[in-house]
Design an enzyme around this catalytic site. Structure first.
Site, PDB file in Angstrom:
ATOM      1  N   TYR A 218      50.803   5.618  24.681  1.00  0.00           N
ATOM      2  CA  TYR A 218      50.069   7.013  24.966  1.00  0.00           C
ATOM      3  C   TYR A 218      49.876   7.055  26.143  1.00  0.00           C
ATOM      4  O   TYR A 218      49.520   6.776  27.106  1.00  0.00           O
ATOM      5  CB  TYR A 218      49.055   6.830  24.455  1.00  0.00           C
ATOM      6  CG  TYR A 218      47.327   7.752  24.776  1.00  0.00           C
ATOM      7  CD1 TYR A 218      47.701   9.146  24.051  1.00  0.00           C
ATOM      8  CD2 TYR A 218      46.816   8.052  25.609  1.00  0.00           C
ATOM      9  CE1 TYR A 218      47.193   9.884  24.154  1.00  0.00           C
ATOM     10  CE2 TYR A 218      46.247   8.434  25.301  1.00  0.00           C
ATOM     11  CZ  TYR A 218      45.586   9.969  25.129  1.00  0.00           C
ATOM     12  OH  TYR A 218      45.322  10.942  25.606  1.00  0.00           O
ATOM     13  N   LYS A 227      45.991   8.984  34.396  1.00  0.00           N
ATOM     14  CA  LYS A 227      44.458   8.798  34.971  1.00  0.00           C
ATOM     15  C   LYS A 227      44.906   7.188  35.112  1.00  0.00           C
ATOM     16  O   LYS A 227      43.731   6.390  36.216  1.00  0.00           O
ATOM     17  CB  LYS A 227      44.190   8.564  33.339  1.00  0.00           C
ATOM     18  CG  LYS A 227      43.662   9.372  33.151  1.00  0.00           C
ATOM     19  CD  LYS A 227      42.865  11.010  33.908  1.00  0.00           C
ATOM     20  CE  LYS A 227      42.072  11.686  33.555  1.00  0.00           C
ATOM     21  NZ  LYS A 227      42.608  11.977  31.951  1.00  0.00           N
ATOM     22  N   HIS A 246      38.599  14.571  38.413  1.00  0.00           N
ATOM     23  CA  HIS A 246      38.672  15.293  36.817  1.00  0.00           C
ATOM     24  C   HIS A 246      38.745  16.487  37.068  1.00  0.00           C
ATOM     25  O   HIS A 246      37.260  17.130  36.529  1.00  0.00           O
ATOM     26  CB  HIS A 246      38.077  14.559  35.874  1.00  0.00           C
ATOM     27  CG  HIS A 246      38.520  14.379  34.657  1.00  0.00           C
ATOM     28  ND1 HIS A 246      37.874  13.726  33.834  1.00  0.00           N
ATOM     29  CD2 HIS A 246      40.029  14.788  33.956  1.00  0.00           C
ATOM     30  CE1 HIS A 246      38.699  14.006  32.792  1.00  0.00           C
ATOM     31  NE2 HIS A 246      39.824  14.326  32.647  1.00  0.00           N
ATOM     32  N   CYS A 271      34.970  19.767  26.144  1.00  0.00           N
ATOM     33  CA  CYS A 271      33.408  20.583  26.262  1.00  0.00           C
ATOM     34  C   CYS A 271      33.656  22.218  26.935  1.00  0.00           C
ATOM     35  O   CYS A 271      32.978  23.223  28.012  1.00  0.00           O
ATOM     36  CB  CYS A 271      32.567  20.295  27.240  1.00  0.00           C
ATOM     37  SG  CYS A 271      31.928  18.905  26.732  1.00  0.00           S
ATOM     38  N   ASN A 385      43.670  13.387  18.275  1.00  0.00           N
ATOM     39  CA  ASN A 385      43.768  13.325  19.793  1.00  0.00           C
ATOM     40  C   ASN A 385      45.609  13.609  20.136  1.00  0.00           C
ATOM     41  O   ASN A 385      45.903  12.858  20.710  1.00  0.00           O
ATOM     42  CB  ASN A 385      43.420  11.728  20.383  1.00  0.00           C
ATOM     43  CG  ASN A 385      43.719  12.142  22.403  1.00  0.00           C
ATOM     44  OD1 ASN A 385      43.505  12.724  22.551  1.00  0.00           O
ATOM     45  ND2 ASN A 385      43.932  11.170  22.899  1.00  0.00           N
TER      46      ASN A 385
HETATM   47  C1  SPV Z   1      41.309  13.042  29.051  1.00  0.00           C
HETATM   48  O1  SPV Z   1      40.901  12.114  28.000  1.00  0.00           O
HETATM   49  O2  SPV Z   1      40.374  12.929  30.256  1.00  0.00           O
HETATM   50  C2  SPV Z   1      42.554  13.400  28.873  1.00  0.00           C
HETATM   51  C3  SPV Z   1      43.674  12.837  28.554  1.00  0.00           C
HETATM   52  O3  SPV Z   1      43.164  14.152  29.890  1.00  0.00           O
HETATM   53  S1  SPV Z   1      44.370  11.636  28.855  1.00  0.00           S
HETATM   54  O4  SPV Z   1      45.606  11.256  29.773  1.00  0.00           O
HETATM   55  O5  SPV Z   1      44.421  10.499  27.760  1.00  0.00           O
HETATM   56  O6  SPV Z   1      43.748  10.891  30.267  1.00  0.00           O
HETATM   57 MN    MN Z   2      41.397  14.533  31.962  1.00  0.00          MN
END
Ligand code: SPV
Ligand code: MN
Length: 622
Positions: A218, A227, A246, A271, A385
């Site tokens: 994932y 992230k 972010h 949101c 998701n």
């Molecule tokens: C988030 O969850 O804030 C995303 C997707 O942008 S992830 O790559 O899972 O972080």
């Molecule tokens: Mn994100």
């Protein structure tokens, strides 16, 4: 280079050597020796190399071609459908302080554990060696990123989402100043999904500027540059003088006015973040992660460190998201993940129309309606998701300055939450510190009403809580100080698209365009305001004319009254929740605590003066 010589062809080895970077060679050698892949391919910026990755993802079964030209489907394991918070840990050294909510593990112990899991994990597989740039090329914002992965899906996703950076690495002139990401999907099952989910680990090493992640696919767990890099960047930014956030970046483009006004914005998940960045008629520069630094004229400048979108596909339909829907249903390079595939076409929840009752999905190649998983839960046709991966340049509303190495001047910051009963749809902060306080007290209500958990408020300062690898107090201080150093500070706004009365939303989804245009006008000194205890709210007449101009809709005094009444008691409750949370934190800056105190005083005074827990906006006007 003993190991490298065995698994790399002379051409591939030469691609590495041409970088003239001893650290790259040393890291490659060290990790190849550990991971033990059968073969290693070095990918440069050459389009032929990039095509190789795309082809490999199909050949090794991590992606499958769909009917539409350029479209592919990738599945993550049924148990690897979102970020794994539990197994994401920051490696800490003695004395290192972290935010309270972050999982940590002593560095030596964590390294030992994850390196053991990684020992030989690539046996029989092909590793890809990649170079990227987090941020535009040749930009002072950018951080070079080095990736080794055995997942062609991961490498392909990164090609869509990030700028390739092999040539950038040459310009490093041998410097070790880059981030390193080592990833293995681990052993795969017959669907080419990660098998050993119990050994999934995502270990963030802020000291070594590296992330080691294993047994996952994932993207939020596997893609180094998303992230995982955000956490390393937050650590760096908070030990320097800039912001790693972010946040989306977008340009408001008011009709009939010859100007663009850039906003960044932080919204917790679900949101309205992507939909704000995608408001019809405006330009999108980024939807997830921004680096922000001070620049010419003492202003804040921001870049999108990505060039693509890894977006939630649920509810993307022709009415609510026409631009994305069009992009997802026409030929171009894109990856769907974890959606329902029927007769080589993609289907997802909320796309409009009925979904097929059978097909391949995140659970099985032959899913059918009513199927249950091993714990007896009904399997949805498509995961909530489920996502799409696409380049921003594929969108008709892409901002032409996406790759500008100087970044774009940020004039407004927007913080948004999901809040049914406290805040107004839009207001402006009293000043920068109050703006930071708005971001630092962001909450979003969970939406799992069916489980009886609706309305539970999750706290996430600047929507960055999951990634805060520094103490919260330090993070907030960095924000306050950043603004204090600017000569032209952006205005800060709060939005709330989810205000309700008697169970019904008080606004339509599209209304966010009016709030955006009001904020844009404020930046250019075009609208007056009403000063309330919580900050500056719009004047009725301005909203009335904005609603008329934009939607040809009547906005009544009753609408204004219902939406912009100041819910004094609810705001006081919120501040008290925050005071409790922050009482547990160390080194919370005084400016911030003082700001909460002042807000509470202003609210209490209004409570006394008007003798009510909810006060009409008219009371504060004039
Ligand atoms: C988030 O969850 O804030 C995303 C997707 O942008 S992830 O790559 O899972 O972080
Ligand atoms: Mn994100």
């Amino acid at each position: 280079m003993d190991v490298s010589q065995k698994v790399l062809s002379p051409e591939d080895l030469s691609k590495l050597e041409q970088l003239g970077n001893p650290t790259v060679l040393e890291i490659t050698e060290r990790y190849l020796e550990l991971l033990k892949p059968r073969k290693v391919t070095v990918i440069t910026d050459d389009p032929a190399d990039i095509r190789y990755v795309r082809r490999l993802a199909i050949e090794n079964g991590e992606e499958r071609k769909l009917a539409m030209e350029g479209h592919t489907i990738h599945y993550d394991s049924y148990h690897d459908q979102a970020r794994d918070k539990q197994n994401t840990r920051v490696l800490v050294t003695p004395g290192m302080k972290m935010s309270r909510v972050i999982n940590t593990i002593p560095r030596e112990q964590g390294l030992e554990e994850v390196l053991e899991i990684m020992d030989g994990v690539m046996a029989g597989r092909e590793a890809l060696v990649r170079f990227f740039s987090l941020g535009p090329l040749d930009s002072r914002f950018a951080i070079p990123a080095f990736q080794i992965t055995d997942s062609a899906y991961v490498a392909h996703s990164e090609d869509i989402l990030y700028r390739t950076g092999y040539e950038q690495f040459k310009k490093l002139k041998g410097s070790p100043d880059f981030f390193t990401f080592i990833h293995s999907a681990g052993q795969l099952d017959e669907r080419n999904n990660t098998r050993n989910i119990d050994k999934r680990r995502i270990y963030i090493d802020v000291v070594g500027n590296q992330v080691l992640t294993v047994n996952n696919q994932y993207a939020g767990n596997s893609l180094g540059l998303k992230k995982l890099a955000l956490r390393l960047a937050i650590y760096r930014a908070n030990h320097e003088d800039w912001l790693a956030e972010h946040m989306f970046l977008m340009a408001a483009r008011p009709e009939g006015k010859n100007r663009l006004t850039y906003f960044c914005g932080a919204f917790p998940s679900a949101c309205g973040k992507t939909s704000t960045a995608m408001i019809p008629g405006q330009l999108i520069l980024g939807d997830d992660i921004a680096y922000i630094r001070s620049g010419p004229g003492g202003r804040a400048y921001g870049v999108n460190i990505e060039q693509g979108i890894f977006g939630i596909i649920m509810d993307v339909n022709p009415v609510d998201d026409p631009v994305i829907y069009e992009a997802l249903t026409t030929p171009r390079e894109l990856i769907f993940s974890n959606v329902l595939i029927h007769e080589d076409r993609a289907y997802w929840l909320g796309m409009g129309g009925d979904l097929p009752q059978e097909g391949a999905n995140h659970f099985s190649d032959c899913w059918e309606a009513g199927q249950k998983d091993e714990t007896g839960n009904l399997v949805d046709p498509c995961h909530k998701n489920a996502r799409y991966t696409i380049r921003i340049s594929e969108l008709e509303n892409a901002d032409p300055r996406l790759h500008d190495p100087e970044g774009v001047p940020i004039e407004g910051v927007i913080y948004g939450g999901r809040d049914s009963d406290t805040s107004v749809p839009v207001y402006q902060s009293l000043d920068w510190v109050h703006g930071v306080a708005i971001g630092a007290t962001l909450e979003s209500e969970t939406t799992f009403a069916t489980l009886g958990k609706g309305g539970v408020r999750a706290f996430s300062p600047m929507a960055n809580m999951d990634f805060l690898v520094v103490p919260l107090g330090r993070y907030i201080k960095n924000h306050i100080d950043f603004g204090a150093r600017l000569k032209r500070t952006p205005l800060v706004f709060a939005t709330n698209y989810f205000l309700k009365s008697e169970g019904r939303f008080l606004n339509e989804k599209v209304d966010k365009k009016v709030w955006l245009m009001w904020m844009e006008g404020r930046i250019h000194g075009e609208y007056g305001t009403v000063e309330t205890p919580i900050g500056y709210i719009p004047e009725y007449e301005d909203l009335r004319s904005l609603f008329r101009r934009i939607f040809d809709r009547e906005y009544s005094p009753g609408d204004y009254e219902a939406q912009f009444a100041i819910r004094i008691d609810k705001f006081i409750e919120k501040i008290e929740r925050m005071e409790q949370i922050y009482a547990e934190e160390q080194d919370v800056p005084e400016e911030f605590s003082g700001c909460l105190k002042t807000l509470k005083q202003r609210l209490s005074e209004a409570r006394r003066r008007y003798g009510s827990g909810v006060v009409s906006p008219a009371a504060f006007a004039g």
